[in-house]
Design a protein around this motif. Structure first.
Motif, PDB file in Angstrom:
ATOM      1  N   HIS A 157       0.842  -1.195   0.000  1.00  0.00           N
ATOM      2  CA  HIS A 157       0.000   0.000   0.000  1.00  0.00           C
ATOM      3  C   HIS A 157       0.873   1.239   0.000  1.00  0.00           C
ATOM      4  O   HIS A 157       2.082   1.154   0.187  1.00  0.00           O
ATOM      5  CB  HIS A 157      -0.961   0.011   1.190  1.00  0.00           C
ATOM      6  N   VAL A 158       0.239   2.375  -0.235  1.00  0.00           N
ATOM      7  CA  VAL A 158       0.915   3.665  -0.153  1.00  0.00           C
ATOM      8  C   VAL A 158       0.222   4.481   0.925  1.00  0.00           C
ATOM      9  O   VAL A 158      -0.943   4.243   1.257  1.00  0.00           O
ATOM     10  CB  VAL A 158       0.908   4.426  -1.491  1.00  0.00           C
ATOM     11  N   ALA A 159       0.951   5.434   1.476  1.00  0.00           N
ATOM     12  CA  ALA A 159       0.391   6.273   2.531  1.00  0.00           C
ATOM     13  C   ALA A 159       0.601   7.746   2.192  1.00  0.00           C
ATOM     14  O   ALA A 159       1.640   8.123   1.651  1.00  0.00           O
ATOM     15  CB  ALA A 159       1.031   5.950   3.876  1.00  0.00           C
ATOM     16  N   PHE A 160      -0.390   8.537   2.518  1.00  0.00           N
ATOM     17  CA  PHE A 160      -0.314   9.987   2.395  1.00  0.00           C
ATOM     18  C   PHE A 160      -0.374  10.568   3.799  1.00  0.00           C
ATOM     19  O   PHE A 160      -1.264  10.217   4.577  1.00  0.00           O
ATOM     20  CB  PHE A 160      -1.510  10.539   1.597  1.00  0.00           C
TER      21      PHE A 160
ATOM     22  N   ILE B 203      -8.426   3.075   2.799  1.00  0.00           N
ATOM     23  CA  ILE B 203      -9.437   3.041   1.739  1.00  0.00           C
ATOM     24  C   ILE B 203      -8.873   2.233   0.568  1.00  0.00           C
ATOM     25  O   ILE B 203      -7.670   1.997   0.481  1.00  0.00           O
ATOM     26  CB  ILE B 203      -9.840   4.462   1.275  1.00  0.00           C
ATOM     27  N   ARG B 204      -9.757   1.813  -0.316  1.00  0.00           N
ATOM     28  CA  ARG B 204      -9.341   1.102  -1.530  1.00  0.00           C
ATOM     29  C   ARG B 204      -9.676   1.955  -2.745  1.00  0.00           C
ATOM     30  O   ARG B 204     -10.784   2.470  -2.877  1.00  0.00           O
ATOM     31  CB  ARG B 204     -10.074  -0.234  -1.649  1.00  0.00           C
ATOM     32  N   ALA B 205      -8.707   2.081  -3.627  1.00  0.00           N
ATOM     33  CA  ALA B 205      -8.941   2.748  -4.909  1.00  0.00           C
ATOM     34  C   ALA B 205      -9.759   1.805  -5.787  1.00  0.00           C
ATOM     35  O   ALA B 205      -9.816   0.597  -5.525  1.00  0.00           O
ATOM     36  CB  ALA B 205      -7.608   3.085  -5.568  1.00  0.00           C
ATOM     37  N   PRO B 206     -10.389   2.312  -6.837  1.00  0.00           N
ATOM     38  CA  PRO B 206     -11.213   1.453  -7.688  1.00  0.00           C
ATOM     39  C   PRO B 206     -10.473   0.250  -8.270  1.00  0.00           C
ATOM     40  O   PRO B 206     -11.068  -0.787  -8.513  1.00  0.00           O
ATOM     41  CB  PRO B 206     -11.689   2.400  -8.794  1.00  0.00           C
ATOM     42  N   GLY B 207      -9.159   0.349  -8.467  1.00  0.00           N
ATOM     43  CA  GLY B 207      -8.388  -0.774  -8.982  1.00  0.00           C
ATOM     44  C   GLY B 207      -8.003  -1.779  -7.912  1.00  0.00           C
ATOM     45  O   GLY B 207      -7.334  -2.758  -8.190  1.00  0.00           O
TER      46      GLY B 207
ATOM     47  N   GLN C  97     -17.111  10.210   3.534  1.00  0.00           N
ATOM     48  CA  GLN C  97     -18.538   9.915   3.697  1.00  0.00           C
ATOM     49  C   GLN C  97     -19.347  10.597   2.605  1.00  0.00           C
ATOM     50  O   GLN C  97     -20.250   9.990   2.025  1.00  0.00           O
ATOM     51  CB  GLN C  97     -19.001  10.330   5.088  1.00  0.00           C
ATOM     52  N   GLY C  98     -19.019  11.852   2.305  1.00  0.00           N
ATOM     53  CA  GLY C  98     -19.713  12.577   1.248  1.00  0.00           C
ATOM     54  C   GLY C  98     -19.520  11.958  -0.125  1.00  0.00           C
ATOM     55  O   GLY C  98     -20.406  12.017  -0.973  1.00  0.00           O
ATOM     56  N   LEU C  99     -18.338  11.360  -0.341  1.00  0.00           N
ATOM     57  CA  LEU C  99     -18.053  10.702  -1.615  1.00  0.00           C
ATOM     58  C   LEU C  99     -18.579   9.268  -1.656  1.00  0.00           C
ATOM     59  O   LEU C  99     -18.495   8.602  -2.683  1.00  0.00           O
ATOM     60  CB  LEU C  99     -16.537  10.689  -1.870  1.00  0.00           C
ATOM     61  N   GLY C 100     -19.101   8.793  -0.522  1.00  0.00           N
ATOM     62  CA  GLY C 100     -19.620   7.421  -0.457  1.00  0.00           C
ATOM     63  C   GLY C 100     -18.532   6.361  -0.495  1.00  0.00           C
ATOM     64  O   GLY C 100     -18.753   5.250  -0.967  1.00  0.00           O
ATOM     65  N   ILE C 101     -17.344   6.690   0.025  1.00  0.00           N
ATOM     66  CA  ILE C 101     -16.216   5.766   0.010  1.00  0.00           C
ATOM     67  C   ILE C 101     -16.123   5.070   1.355  1.00  0.00           C
ATOM     68  O   ILE C 101     -16.012   5.713   2.401  1.00  0.00           O
ATOM     69  CB  ILE C 101     -14.904   6.502  -0.320  1.00  0.00           C
ATOM     70  N   HIS C 102     -16.148   3.727   1.338  1.00  0.00           N
ATOM     71  CA  HIS C 102     -16.009   2.933   2.557  1.00  0.00           C
ATOM     72  C   HIS C 102     -14.575   3.044   3.057  1.00  0.00           C
ATOM     73  O   HIS C 102     -13.631   3.047   2.269  1.00  0.00           O
ATOM     74  CB  HIS C 102     -16.361   1.473   2.274  1.00  0.00           C
TER      75      HIS C 102
END
Length: 116
Positions: free
Chosen positions: A59-62, A96-100, A75-80
């Motif tokens: 994984h990568v971290a920011f 979080i998980r990116a779409p890929g 939450q506003g973006l609907g991302i689990h």
């Protein structure tokens, strides 16, 4: 790749930018920038017939600021997302998980509440 690009743009406020001609002429993809620096490079996995390596980046971290605001944004973006508080080093983490499918960690150096 477009969904992954859009994910990093919307979640981390990155901006799409130029890629060097040698790369962009041979490999499809995107470079995403923060503060005029290319930070995330998105390319297809196993491009040009090369198999994926036996080991890959987990994984990568920011490192970010504004833990509460970031959670509200997700939450506003609907991302689990999932959370981890590290009380011994006073860091709060959001996974979080990116779409890929890539795992992305956001790290906040903020005090961890005693009840957390």
């Amino acid at each position: 790749m477009d969904a992954t690009r859009d994910f990093f743009i919307s979640v981390f406020n990155l901006l799409p930018g130029a890629r060097p001609g040698l790369i962009s002429n041979r490999i499809p993809g995107y470079w995403l920038y923060a503060q005029d620096k290319p930070l995330v490079h998105i390319i297809p996995a196993g491009d040009e017939g090369h198999p994926l390596p036996a080991t890959a980046i987990d994984h990568v971290a920011f490192h970010l600021e504004g833990y509460a605001a970031f959670r509200e944004k997700l939450q506003g973006l609907g991302i689990h997302y999932s959370l981890m508080d590290l009380t011994d080093i006073q860091e709060r983490r959001v996974f979080i998980r990116a779409p890929g499918g890539q795992l992305v960690e956001a790290v906040f150096s903020e005090p961890v509440p005693e009840s957390a």
